[in-house]
Design an enzyme around this catalytic site. Structure first.
Site, PDB file in Angstrom:
ATOM      1  N   SER A   7       0.904 -10.677  -8.121  1.00  0.00           N
ATOM      2  CA  SER A   7       1.552 -10.731  -6.813  1.00  0.00           C
ATOM      3  C   SER A   7       1.744 -12.177  -6.373  1.00  0.00           C
ATOM      4  O   SER A   7       0.767 -12.908  -6.177  1.00  0.00           O
ATOM      5  CB  SER A   7       0.702 -10.004  -5.776  1.00  0.00           C
ATOM      6  OG  SER A   7       1.167 -10.330  -4.489  1.00  0.00           O
ATOM      7  N   HIS A  32       5.046  -8.857  -8.791  1.00  0.00           N
ATOM      8  CA  HIS A  32       4.962  -8.060  -7.560  1.00  0.00           C
ATOM      9  C   HIS A  32       5.441  -8.908  -6.384  1.00  0.00           C
ATOM     10  O   HIS A  32       4.944 -10.012  -6.156  1.00  0.00           O
ATOM     11  CB  HIS A  32       3.513  -7.628  -7.374  1.00  0.00           C
ATOM     12  CG  HIS A  32       3.273  -6.640  -6.282  1.00  0.00           C
ATOM     13  ND1 HIS A  32       3.581  -5.304  -6.405  1.00  0.00           N
ATOM     14  CD2 HIS A  32       2.717  -6.778  -5.052  1.00  0.00           C
ATOM     15  CE1 HIS A  32       3.217  -4.664  -5.304  1.00  0.00           C
ATOM     16  NE2 HIS A  32       2.695  -5.539  -4.458  1.00  0.00           N
ATOM     17  N   ASP A  34       5.802  -8.959  -2.456  1.00  0.00           N
ATOM     18  CA  ASP A  34       5.311  -8.330  -1.223  1.00  0.00           C
ATOM     19  C   ASP A  34       6.179  -8.730  -0.041  1.00  0.00           C
ATOM     20  O   ASP A  34       6.080  -9.852   0.452  1.00  0.00           O
ATOM     21  CB  ASP A  34       3.878  -8.798  -0.943  1.00  0.00           C
ATOM     22  CG  ASP A  34       2.858  -8.091  -1.805  1.00  0.00           C
ATOM     23  OD1 ASP A  34       2.903  -6.849  -1.880  1.00  0.00           O
ATOM     24  OD2 ASP A  34       2.002  -8.780  -2.394  1.00  0.00           O
ATOM     25  N   MET A  36       6.891  -8.339   3.839  1.00  0.00           N
ATOM     26  CA  MET A  36       6.206  -7.895   5.077  1.00  0.00           C
ATOM     27  C   MET A  36       7.051  -8.277   6.283  1.00  0.00           C
ATOM     28  O   MET A  36       7.591  -9.381   6.341  1.00  0.00           O
ATOM     29  CB  MET A  36       4.858  -8.594   5.212  1.00  0.00           C
ATOM     30  CG  MET A  36       3.926  -8.369   4.054  1.00  0.00           C
ATOM     31  SD  MET A  36       2.383  -9.250   4.396  1.00  0.00           S
ATOM     32  CE  MET A  36       1.553  -9.053   2.825  1.00  0.00           C
ATOM     33  N   HIS A  65       7.482  -4.481  -3.189  1.00  0.00           N
ATOM     34  CA  HIS A  65       6.613  -3.658  -2.338  1.00  0.00           C
ATOM     35  C   HIS A  65       7.042  -3.865  -0.896  1.00  0.00           C
ATOM     36  O   HIS A  65       6.771  -4.898  -0.297  1.00  0.00           O
ATOM     37  CB  HIS A  65       5.156  -4.087  -2.581  1.00  0.00           C
ATOM     38  CG  HIS A  65       4.166  -3.366  -1.742  1.00  0.00           C
ATOM     39  ND1 HIS A  65       2.857  -3.783  -1.619  1.00  0.00           N
ATOM     40  CD2 HIS A  65       4.256  -2.247  -0.982  1.00  0.00           C
ATOM     41  CE1 HIS A  65       2.203  -2.945  -0.822  1.00  0.00           C
ATOM     42  NE2 HIS A  65       3.033  -2.015  -0.414  1.00  0.00           N
ATOM     43  N   MET A  67       6.543  -3.554   2.638  1.00  0.00           N
ATOM     44  CA  MET A  67       5.631  -3.281   3.763  1.00  0.00           C
ATOM     45  C   MET A  67       6.431  -3.532   5.039  1.00  0.00           C
ATOM     46  O   MET A  67       6.175  -4.463   5.811  1.00  0.00           O
ATOM     47  CB  MET A  67       4.400  -4.187   3.664  1.00  0.00           C
ATOM     48  CG  MET A  67       3.452  -3.734   2.568  1.00  0.00           C
ATOM     49  SD  MET A  67       2.216  -4.993   2.219  1.00  0.00           S
ATOM     50  CE  MET A  67       3.112  -6.006   1.081  1.00  0.00           C
ATOM     51  N   MET A 136      -2.757   2.088  -2.275  1.00  0.00           N
ATOM     52  CA  MET A 136      -3.256   0.816  -1.731  1.00  0.00           C
ATOM     53  C   MET A 136      -4.786   0.831  -1.757  1.00  0.00           C
ATOM     54  O   MET A 136      -5.412   1.795  -1.322  1.00  0.00           O
ATOM     55  CB  MET A 136      -2.787   0.606  -0.288  1.00  0.00           C
ATOM     56  CG  MET A 136      -1.311   0.293  -0.122  1.00  0.00           C
ATOM     57  SD  MET A 136      -0.732  -1.156  -1.028  1.00  0.00           S
ATOM     58  CE  MET A 136      -1.709  -2.474  -0.304  1.00  0.00           C
ATOM     59  N   ASP A 174      -3.136  -1.706  -5.687  1.00  0.00           N
ATOM     60  CA  ASP A 174      -2.790  -2.994  -5.092  1.00  0.00           C
ATOM     61  C   ASP A 174      -3.806  -3.365  -4.023  1.00  0.00           C
ATOM     62  O   ASP A 174      -3.944  -2.673  -3.012  1.00  0.00           O
ATOM     63  CB  ASP A 174      -1.381  -2.866  -4.490  1.00  0.00           C
ATOM     64  CG  ASP A 174      -0.882  -4.151  -3.864  1.00  0.00           C
ATOM     65  OD1 ASP A 174      -1.532  -5.196  -4.031  1.00  0.00           O
ATOM     66  OD2 ASP A 174       0.176  -4.105  -3.212  1.00  0.00           O
TER      67      ASP A 174
HETATM   68  C1  DX5 Z   1      -1.488  -6.745   0.314  1.00  0.00           C
HETATM   69  C2  DX5 Z   1      -0.402  -6.892  -0.735  1.00  0.00           C
HETATM   70  C3  DX5 Z   1      -0.946  -7.189  -2.069  1.00  0.00           C
HETATM   71  C4  DX5 Z   1      -1.636  -8.522  -2.202  1.00  0.00           C
HETATM   72  C5  DX5 Z   1      -2.750  -8.364  -3.203  1.00  0.00           C
HETATM   73  O1  DX5 Z   1      -0.944  -6.249   1.475  1.00  0.00           O
HETATM   74  O2  DX5 Z   1       0.342  -5.697  -0.838  1.00  0.00           O
HETATM   75  O3  DX5 Z   1       0.043  -7.059  -3.072  1.00  0.00           O
HETATM   76  O4  DX5 Z   1      -0.782  -9.543  -2.616  1.00  0.00           O
HETATM   77  O5  DX5 Z   1      -3.484  -9.531  -3.194  1.00  0.00           O
HETATM   78  P1  DX5 Z   1      -4.992  -9.607  -3.703  1.00  0.00           P
HETATM   79  O6  DX5 Z   1      -4.984  -9.293  -5.156  1.00  0.00           O
HETATM   80  O7  DX5 Z   1      -5.360 -10.992  -3.384  1.00  0.00           O
HETATM   81  O8  DX5 Z   1      -5.767  -8.577  -2.910  1.00  0.00           O
HETATM   82 ZN    ZN Z   2       1.666  -5.406  -2.598  1.00  0.00          ZN
END
Ligand code: DX5
Ligand code: ZN
Length: 216
Positions: A7, A32, A34, A36, A65, A67, A136, A174
């Site tokens: 990620s 990955h 992310d 947000m 992903h 979010m 998650m 994740d």
């Molecule tokens: C959290 C994200 C993850 C995050 C994981 O909301 O969806 O993908 O990057 O990071 P680590 O491995 O540091 O928990």
């Molecule tokens: Zn993620």
């Protein structure tokens, strides 16, 4: 077959290009991404321009992903910019079947995600419409959190569902995944392993190689 999915949320954005190159060179198959929005989750990360820049220079499978509340608003744009797979949250979308159908019809892989407090039953109606279920293992929104151990039962439950119905569906986890808890997640049935902090801290190439070795 297991897939490592680093990620980039945990990357140093000053060095993003070089760090993605290191991950790719060391043999990780997925990346990955992310996204947000500050609404579905408290924090804001990054979006289209980062995805577009990475796509121009990397061949890694881009696992996006979302979010994000109402992720249906962004599907065409994400795929146009190069997303290979898009995962939406069951908690964030009121038109899940239509959104998954749109992702598929535009040629990308589909995923459905559930938060730690969401039961597996919430994802069940969509399991035949997706290429991947994301369980998650932290509350979404931030990297570097501790793995929530209760989620292990949900991973096993999803694995049972996939196997009993002979579905060609990947099981992604994740959040909070490290070399110390990796094995237990693989045994529970996860086969797409997202990890941020455990890859982008220290020697990135060595971290990727170590994960890959333990996942083979
Ligand atoms: C959290 C994200 C993850 C995050 C994981 O909301 O969806 O993908 O990057 O990071 P680590 O491995 O540091 O928990
Ligand atoms: Zn993620």
């Amino acid at each position: 077959m297991n897939y490592l999915c680093p990620s980039i949320l945990a990357a140093d954005f000053w060095e993003l290009g070089r760090q993605v190159e290191l991950v790719e060179k060391a043999g990780a198959p997925y990346l990955h991404i992310d996204v947000m929005d500050g609404m579905f989750v408290p924090s804001i990360s990054f979006g289209m321009p980062v995805l577009e820049s990475v796509r121009k220079r990397s061949k890694l499978f881009m696992d996006v992903h979302m979010m994000v509340a109402e992720p249906e608003r962004y599907i065409e744009e994400l795929i146009r910019l190069g997303a290979d797979g898009i995962t939406i949250h069951v908690e964030a979308c009121d038109c899940i079947p239509e959104t998954l159908e749109k992702i598929r019809s535009l040629g990308a892989k589909t995923g459905i995600a559930i938060n730690p407090e969401t039961p597996v039953s919430a994802a069940l109606p969509y399991i035949k419409m997706v290429d991947m279920v994301l369980v998650m293992t932290v509350r979404p929104g931030f990297g570097g959190q501790a793995y929530i151990i209760d989620c292990i039962d949900k991973i096993k439950e999803v694995r049972r569902l996939i196997d009993q119905n002979c579905l060609d569906v990947k099981l992604e986890i994740d959040g909070g995944v490290t070399l110390s808890n990796l094995e237990m997640n693989l045994v529970a049935g996860a086969n797409v392993i997202v990890t941020g902090s455990a890859i982008f801290k220290g020697d990135i190439e060595a971290n990727v190689r170590e994960f890959l070795k333990r996942m083979s």
